[in-house]
Design a protein around this motif. Structure first.
Motif, PDB file in Angstrom:
ATOM      1  N   ARG A   1      24.745 -73.791 -67.177  1.00  0.00           N
ATOM      2  CA  ARG A   1      25.508 -74.946 -66.711  1.00  0.00           C
ATOM      3  C   ARG A   1      26.346 -74.606 -65.480  1.00  0.00           C
ATOM      4  N   MET A   2      26.752 -73.358 -65.373  1.00  0.00           N
ATOM      5  CA  MET A   2      27.617 -72.953 -64.267  1.00  0.00           C
ATOM      6  C   MET A   2      26.841 -72.660 -62.981  1.00  0.00           C
ATOM      7  N   LYS A   3      25.528 -72.588 -63.094  1.00  0.00           N
ATOM      8  CA  LYS A   3      24.695 -72.396 -61.899  1.00  0.00           C
ATOM      9  C   LYS A   3      24.434 -73.753 -61.249  1.00  0.00           C
ATOM     10  N   SER A   4      24.413 -73.789 -59.929  1.00  0.00           N
ATOM     11  CA  SER A   4      24.192 -75.041 -59.210  1.00  0.00           C
ATOM     12  C   SER A   4      22.781 -75.570 -59.424  1.00  0.00           C
ATOM     13  N   ASP A   5      22.685 -76.913 -59.512  1.00  0.00           N
ATOM     14  CA  ASP A   5      21.368 -77.546 -59.642  1.00  0.00           C
ATOM     15  C   ASP A   5      20.818 -77.972 -58.284  1.00  0.00           C
ATOM     16  N   LYS A   6      21.452 -77.551 -57.203  1.00  0.00           N
ATOM     17  CA  LYS A   6      21.005 -77.894 -55.856  1.00  0.00           C
ATOM     18  C   LYS A   6      19.916 -76.921 -55.406  1.00  0.00           C
ATOM     19  N   PRO A   7      18.769 -77.429 -54.984  1.00  0.00           N
ATOM     20  CA  PRO A   7      17.659 -76.549 -54.581  1.00  0.00           C
ATOM     21  C   PRO A   7      18.022 -75.557 -53.488  1.00  0.00           C
ATOM     22  N   ALA A   8      18.949 -75.933 -52.616  1.00  0.00           N
ATOM     23  CA  ALA A   8      19.308 -75.057 -51.497  1.00  0.00           C
ATOM     24  C   ALA A   8      20.297 -73.965 -51.896  1.00  0.00           C
ATOM     25  N   ALA A   9      20.899 -74.100 -53.082  1.00  0.00           N
ATOM     26  CA  ALA A   9      21.900 -73.121 -53.515  1.00  0.00           C
ATOM     27  C   ALA A   9      21.231 -71.857 -54.052  1.00  0.00           C
ATOM     28  N   GLY A  10      21.839 -70.721 -53.800  1.00  0.00           N
ATOM     29  CA  GLY A  10      21.318 -69.464 -54.316  1.00  0.00           C
ATOM     30  C   GLY A  10      20.100 -68.961 -53.570  1.00  0.00           C
ATOM     31  N   ASN A  11      19.549 -67.890 -54.070  1.00  0.00           N
ATOM     32  CA  ASN A  11      18.356 -67.276 -53.487  1.00  0.00           C
ATOM     33  C   ASN A  11      17.112 -67.988 -53.998  1.00  0.00           C
TER      34      ASN A  11
ATOM     35  N   ASN B   1      14.444 -66.917 -54.928  1.00  0.00           N
ATOM     36  CA  ASN B   1      13.760 -66.186 -56.001  1.00  0.00           C
ATOM     37  C   ASN B   1      14.617 -66.053 -57.264  1.00  0.00           C
ATOM     38  N   THR B   2      15.745 -66.766 -57.309  1.00  0.00           N
ATOM     39  CA  THR B   2      16.611 -66.734 -58.493  1.00  0.00           C
ATOM     40  C   THR B   2      16.540 -68.064 -59.222  1.00  0.00           C
ATOM     41  N   PRO B   3      16.868 -68.095 -60.507  1.00  0.00           N
ATOM     42  CA  PRO B   3      16.789 -69.346 -61.276  1.00  0.00           C
ATOM     43  C   PRO B   3      17.737 -70.422 -60.750  1.00  0.00           C
ATOM     44  N   ILE B   4      17.281 -71.646 -60.755  1.00  0.00           N
ATOM     45  CA  ILE B   4      18.148 -72.774 -60.432  1.00  0.00           C
ATOM     46  C   ILE B   4      18.934 -73.144 -61.687  1.00  0.00           C
ATOM     47  N   GLY B   5      20.151 -73.649 -61.506  1.00  0.00           N
ATOM     48  CA  GLY B   5      20.946 -74.053 -62.652  1.00  0.00           C
ATOM     49  C   GLY B   5      20.737 -75.516 -62.995  1.00  0.00           C
ATOM     50  N   ILE B   6      21.468 -75.974 -63.995  1.00  0.00           N
ATOM     51  CA  ILE B   6      21.431 -77.400 -64.328  1.00  0.00           C
ATOM     52  C   ILE B   6      22.773 -78.070 -64.025  1.00  0.00           C
ATOM     53  N   GLY B   7      23.783 -77.261 -63.689  1.00  0.00           N
ATOM     54  CA  GLY B   7      25.076 -77.827 -63.361  1.00  0.00           C
ATOM     55  C   GLY B   7      25.787 -78.420 -64.567  1.00  0.00           C
ATOM     56  N   ASP B   8      26.876 -79.111 -64.284  1.00  0.00           N
ATOM     57  CA  ASP B   8      27.687 -79.749 -65.330  1.00  0.00           C
ATOM     58  C   ASP B   8      26.935 -80.970 -65.858  1.00  0.00           C
ATOM     59  N   ALA B   9      26.500 -80.931 -67.095  1.00  0.00           N
ATOM     60  CA  ALA B   9      25.666 -81.997 -67.666  1.00  0.00           C
ATOM     61  C   ALA B   9      26.359 -82.654 -68.849  1.00  0.00           C
ATOM     62  N   ASP B  10      26.148 -83.942 -69.002  1.00  0.00           N
ATOM     63  CA  ASP B  10      26.808 -84.703 -70.056  1.00  0.00           C
ATOM     64  C   ASP B  10      25.924 -84.864 -71.291  1.00  0.00           C
ATOM     65  N   PHE B  11      25.238 -83.781 -71.666  1.00  0.00           N
ATOM     66  CA  PHE B  11      24.534 -83.762 -72.945  1.00  0.00           C
ATOM     67  C   PHE B  11      24.940 -82.511 -73.705  1.00  0.00           C
ATOM     68  N   ILE B  12      24.648 -82.489 -74.989  1.00  0.00           N
ATOM     69  CA  ILE B  12      25.029 -81.372 -75.855  1.00  0.00           C
ATOM     70  C   ILE B  12      23.896 -80.348 -75.884  1.00  0.00           C
ATOM     71  N   MET B  13      24.250 -79.078 -75.687  1.00  0.00           N
ATOM     72  CA  MET B  13      23.261 -77.998 -75.679  1.00  0.00           C
ATOM     73  C   MET B  13      23.424 -77.156 -76.946  1.00  0.00           C
ATOM     74  N   VAL B  14      22.422 -77.184 -77.800  1.00  0.00           N
ATOM     75  CA  VAL B  14      22.474 -76.490 -79.089  1.00  0.00           C
ATOM     76  C   VAL B  14      21.772 -75.140 -78.975  1.00  0.00           C
ATOM     77  N   SER B  15      22.377 -74.126 -79.569  1.00  0.00           N
ATOM     78  CA  SER B  15      21.782 -72.787 -79.602  1.00  0.00           C
ATOM     79  C   SER B  15      21.153 -72.523 -80.964  1.00  0.00           C
ATOM     80  N   ASP B  16      19.904 -72.103 -80.942  1.00  0.00           N
ATOM     81  CA  ASP B  16      19.197 -71.754 -82.185  1.00  0.00           C
ATOM     82  C   ASP B  16      18.738 -70.301 -82.088  1.00  0.00           C
ATOM     83  N   ALA B  17      19.702 -69.409 -81.874  1.00  0.00           N
ATOM     84  CA  ALA B  17      19.391 -68.004 -81.645  1.00  0.00           C
ATOM     85  C   ALA B  17      18.671 -67.347 -82.827  1.00  0.00           C
ATOM     86  N   ASP B  18      18.903 -67.843 -84.025  1.00  0.00           N
ATOM     87  CA  ASP B  18      18.238 -67.255 -85.196  1.00  0.00           C
ATOM     88  C   ASP B  18      16.949 -68.001 -85.566  1.00  0.00           C
ATOM     89  N   HIS B  19      16.574 -69.005 -84.777  1.00  0.00           N
ATOM     90  CA  HIS B  19      15.297 -69.729 -84.908  1.00  0.00           C
ATOM     91  C   HIS B  19      15.202 -70.590 -86.168  1.00  0.00           C
TER      92      HIS B  19
END
Length: 242
Positions: free
Chosen positions: A123-133, A135-153
């Motif tokens: 979320r803290m990475k920019s979602d702007k295509p021109a931002a960053g390198n 060859n690095t992942p693009i971010g999604i930026g500040d989003a108004d949906f809930i992100m659930v973690s299922d680390a234990d599957h």
């Protein structure tokens, strides 16, 4: 040799059976959505990383709102950001239909556990295509949906959408206010979902729920009148399509 071969085959069958037993059935329309509690990141005004909630429980939404649950393989990859960035741009439209939107992967939620690819980090990475390198992942930026973690599957197994690689399949569940699944879909991870089509289905579900006896036929769009349960209505619909 025959005995050894039989032993290998038997061990393989047992292994596959055990693996299959850890995965629940895919929730079909009309069945209750599996409930879960997990760490999640919820939107927080003025905080791009979002607020970490250690015990987010989907049951708290049942009876209050419809739920759109999207599972996806992994943060900071390729198709996933194209989906979530598009979803972010239309999130207000889903909220207007009375939906709470949850997105879920097996990534960690907290920045402290994964500073590069957790939900908060992404979320803290920019979602702007021109931002960053390039060859690095693009971010999604500040989003108004809930992100659930299922680390234990556990959640993707309870929904029957754990892939052979251990990651979540690209699955979508539309859940009504009573907690019942009304639309369930799963597709191969190399094909992305269309957010406009997700919205159309979300609106169609709301329409048929609120207009008893009416149907949403092929090509139905938000604002359309719908179709009645009659052969005459079918003929009118087919005529309109021609």
């Amino acid at each position: 040799m025959k005995i050894r071969a039989f032993t290998v085959i038997s061990a393989t069958v047992v292994s596959l059976s055990l693996a299959a037993s850890s995965v629940e059935a895919f929730p079909i329309p009309g069945s209750y959505a599996p409930l879960f509690e997990a760490s999640a990141v919820v939107p927080q005004q003025g905080n791009p990383a979002g607020k970490l909630v250690e015990k987010f429980n989907i049951s708290n939404l049942i009876g209050k709102s419809r739920v759109l649950l999207l599972t996806y393989p992994k943060n900071c990859t390729f198709i996933c950001p194209t989906e979530l960035i598009a979803l972010k741009k239309r999130i207000g439209d889903f909220h207007d239909l009375g939906y709470e939107v949850l997105v879920l992967s097996t990534d960690e939620a907290s920045l402290s556990k994964d500073k590069d690819a957790s939900h908060q980090a992404w979320r803290m990475k920019s979602d702007k295509p021109a931002a960053g390198n390039k060859n690095t992942p693009i971010g999604i930026g500040d989003a108004d949906f809930i992100m659930v973690s299922d680390a234990d599957h556990k959640i993707i197994r309870s929904y029957g959408v754990e892939g052979e690689d251990g990651l979540a399949l690209r699955a979508t569940f539309f859940i009504d206010k009573q907690g019942k699944v009304q639309i369930s879909e799963v597709q191969m991870n190399s094909i992305g979902r269309d957010v406009d089509e997700l919205y159309r289905k979300a609106a169609a579900l709301k329409f048929v729920e609120e207009n008893e006896g009416m149907l949403a036929p092929q090509g139905w769009q938000p604002g359309d009148a719908g179709m009645e349960h009659s052969h005459e209505s079918v003929r009118k619909q087919v005529k309109k399509q021609n």
